[in-house]
Design a protein around this motif. Structure first.
Motif, PDB file in Angstrom:
ATOM      1  N   GLN A  92      46.558  40.833  30.659  1.00 17.14           N
ATOM      2  CA  GLN A  92      47.440  41.733  31.796  1.00 17.14           C
ATOM      3  C   GLN A  92      47.266  41.275  32.979  1.00 17.14           C
ATOM      4  O   GLN A  92      46.002  41.130  33.398  1.00 17.14           O
ATOM      5  CB  GLN A  92      46.905  43.173  31.502  1.00 17.14           C
ATOM      6  CG  GLN A  92      47.776  44.089  32.308  1.00 17.14           C
ATOM      7  CD  GLN A  92      47.282  45.513  32.040  1.00 17.14           C
ATOM      8  OE1 GLN A  92      46.448  45.935  31.231  1.00 17.14           O
ATOM      9  NE2 GLN A  92      48.052  46.565  32.686  1.00 17.14           N
ATOM     10  N   ARG A  93      48.158  41.006  33.462  1.00 23.79           N
ATOM     11  CA  ARG A  93      48.394  40.610  35.005  1.00 23.79           C
ATOM     12  C   ARG A  93      48.024  41.496  36.033  1.00 23.79           C
ATOM     13  O   ARG A  93      47.316  41.448  37.019  1.00 23.79           O
ATOM     14  CB  ARG A  93      49.693  39.899  35.344  1.00 23.79           C
ATOM     15  CG  ARG A  93      50.032  38.774  34.338  1.00 23.79           C
ATOM     16  CD  ARG A  93      48.880  37.651  34.204  1.00 23.79           C
ATOM     17  NE  ARG A  93      49.205  36.677  33.333  1.00 23.79           N
ATOM     18  CZ  ARG A  93      48.543  35.275  33.226  1.00 23.79           C
ATOM     19  NH1 ARG A  93      47.369  35.335  33.873  1.00 23.79           N
ATOM     20  NH2 ARG A  93      48.721  34.744  32.350  1.00 23.79           N
ATOM     21  N   LYS A  94      48.910  42.579  35.763  1.00 24.44           N
ATOM     22  CA  LYS A  94      48.754  43.878  36.719  1.00 24.44           C
ATOM     23  C   LYS A  94      48.410  45.140  36.198  1.00 24.44           C
ATOM     24  O   LYS A  94      49.022  45.279  35.045  1.00 24.44           O
ATOM     25  CB  LYS A  94      50.038  43.781  37.895  1.00 24.44           C
ATOM     26  CG  LYS A  94      50.157  42.616  38.535  1.00 24.44           C
ATOM     27  CD  LYS A  94      51.469  42.827  39.429  1.00 24.44           C
ATOM     28  CE  LYS A  94      51.657  41.503  40.395  1.00 24.44           C
ATOM     29  NZ  LYS A  94      52.946  41.587  41.145  1.00 24.44           N
ATOM     30  N   LEU A  95      48.120  45.989  36.906  1.00 27.34           N
ATOM     31  CA  LEU A  95      47.743  47.231  36.245  1.00 27.34           C
ATOM     32  C   LEU A  95      49.031  47.967  36.234  1.00 27.34           C
ATOM     33  O   LEU A  95      49.759  47.939  37.166  1.00 27.34           O
ATOM     34  CB  LEU A  95      46.763  48.064  36.965  1.00 27.34           C
ATOM     35  CG  LEU A  95      45.215  47.695  36.883  1.00 27.34           C
ATOM     36  CD1 LEU A  95      44.457  48.655  37.842  1.00 27.34           C
ATOM     37  CD2 LEU A  95      44.541  47.801  35.496  1.00 27.34           C
ATOM     38  N   LYS A  96      49.427  48.995  35.230  1.00 32.87           N
ATOM     39  CA  LYS A  96      50.485  49.687  34.992  1.00 32.87           C
ATOM     40  C   LYS A  96      50.241  50.975  36.048  1.00 32.87           C
ATOM     41  O   LYS A  96      49.073  51.412  36.560  1.00 32.87           O
ATOM     42  CB  LYS A  96      50.657  50.124  33.629  1.00 32.87           C
ATOM     43  CG  LYS A  96      50.955  49.065  32.685  1.00 32.87           C
ATOM     44  CD  LYS A  96      51.111  49.774  31.344  1.00 32.87           C
ATOM     45  CE  LYS A  96      51.315  48.419  30.366  1.00 32.87           C
ATOM     46  NZ  LYS A  96      51.256  49.048  28.936  1.00 32.87           N
ATOM     47  N   ALA A  97      51.289  51.588  36.444  1.00 33.19           N
ATOM     48  CA  ALA A  97      51.271  52.699  37.345  1.00 33.19           C
ATOM     49  C   ALA A  97      50.376  53.838  36.806  1.00 33.19           C
ATOM     50  O   ALA A  97      50.516  54.256  35.551  1.00 33.19           O
ATOM     51  CB  ALA A  97      52.870  53.446  37.460  1.00 33.19           C
TER      52      ALA A  97
END
Length: 322
Positions: free
Chosen positions: A161-166
């Motif tokens: 996963q590249r970025k955290l989800k909201a």
């Protein structure tokens, strides 16, 4: 040039030298085989029962999942640590052999394939990375083919996963920089300054696995999972192809039987005779192999064939000029 040429006769380094450290030399289920201990045969398995009274560091028949650490020294005093495969036994290998050989970190990772014995230790990579509760560290480069990448996106989505989800909380996980490599001898890549050539081989007739060749001064090939050579790969690392290896590290699963996804002892020795490396070490062994007895056989075989071959063991360190 043989591995021993890396060190001068008086024991001092006469040039920047590297080393190969065998972190694991066993099959996927490792040795000892758990069933031999919890449901022993009569008489019991001698190789496996040795683990009950001999510490692993003094027992060459204690084998973790196959894995090789390249301690690459491009210049005097400089070390880059390149790890090939991160299997189920990775944490145990770190506690035992990183401490023994004083390995302080991993600079890059290279994967042969995405089976359990090559990747299920990836979560524990965080243990050998600098601590950051918010993952604010430089990611470790990890090189793998496209098939392995697609599999690991399913096995370890939180590592990919590249970025955290909201609204997603930060959790400390290994930080990895995923880099795709080709299944092609003509497509080398560079890991921590060392040029590495992918060696595609068959690991069963439905599956391509990678071995790796590296070293400009001493040529090394590492092939941990193979049932058949692809012609182009065999030619690339064979004496007849003009690329005689200084050191071949090769898969051998069973001592007396055959297997559909691995070389076994007879196929391994035949392949070594075809490739004609200057020296070879065998890895991937089950509990059928007794280190001392089978190395006695290999000593005789080596004299007869003119190619030194022996079983490797966990913790073995080979100085080499790469």
């Amino acid at each position: 040039m043989d591995a021993g040429d890396a060190i001068s006769e008086n024991g001092n380094c006469d040039r920047p030298h590297s080393a190969l450290i065998f972190l694991g030399t066993g099959c996927s289920s490792a040795v000892p085989n758990a069933m031999c201990l919890i449901n022993p045969s009569d008489p019991p398995c001698k190789v496996c029962f040795q683990s009950l009274n001999t510490p692993p560091e003094r027992n060459p028949n204690y084998r973790c999942n196959t894995s090789l650490l390249i301690d690459y020294c491009p210049s005097a005093g400089e070390h880059k640590y390149i790890l090939i495969d991160v299997g189920k036994t990775f944490r145990e290998q770190v506690l035992r052999w990183f401490t023994f050989h004083k390995i302080p970190q991993i600079d890059s990772i290279v994967l042969t394939h995405e089976h359990a014995d090559a990747v299920l230790g990836l979560d524990d990579i965080r243990a050998v990375q600098p601590f950051s509760p918010v993952n604010d560290i430089e990611p470790t480069p990890i090189f793998l083919n496209q098939h392995a990448m697609e599999s690991l996106e399913v096995k370890f989505p939180y590592l990919v996963q590249r970025k955290l989800k909201a609204g997603q909380e930060v959790r400390r996980v290994a930080q990895l920089d995923w880099k795709i490599i080709e299944n092609d001898c003509k497509s080398p890549f560079v890991a921590s300054g060392l040029e590495i050539v992918p060696l595609p081989v068959m690991h069963g007739e439905d599956y391509i696995c990678l071995g790796f060749a590296f070293g400009k001064n001493s040529k090394v090939a590492y092939i941990s999972d193979i049932s058949r050579f692809i012609e182009e790969t065999e030619l690339y690392i064979s004496k007849r192809g003009g690329q005689q290896l200084d050191l071949l590290i090769l898969d051998t699963l069973y001592k007396n039987n055959s297997h559909n996804t691995h070389f076994c002892f007879p196929q391994t020795l035949e392949a070594i005779k075809r490739l004609e490396p200057k020296r070879a070490y065998l890895i991937g062994m089950t509990h059928e192999f007794d280190h001392h007895k089978d190395n006695e056989f290999l000593q005789d075989w080596s004299k007869r064939e003119g190619i030194p071959v022996q079983l490797a063991h966990d913790g073995l360190r080979i100085p080499i000029y790469l």
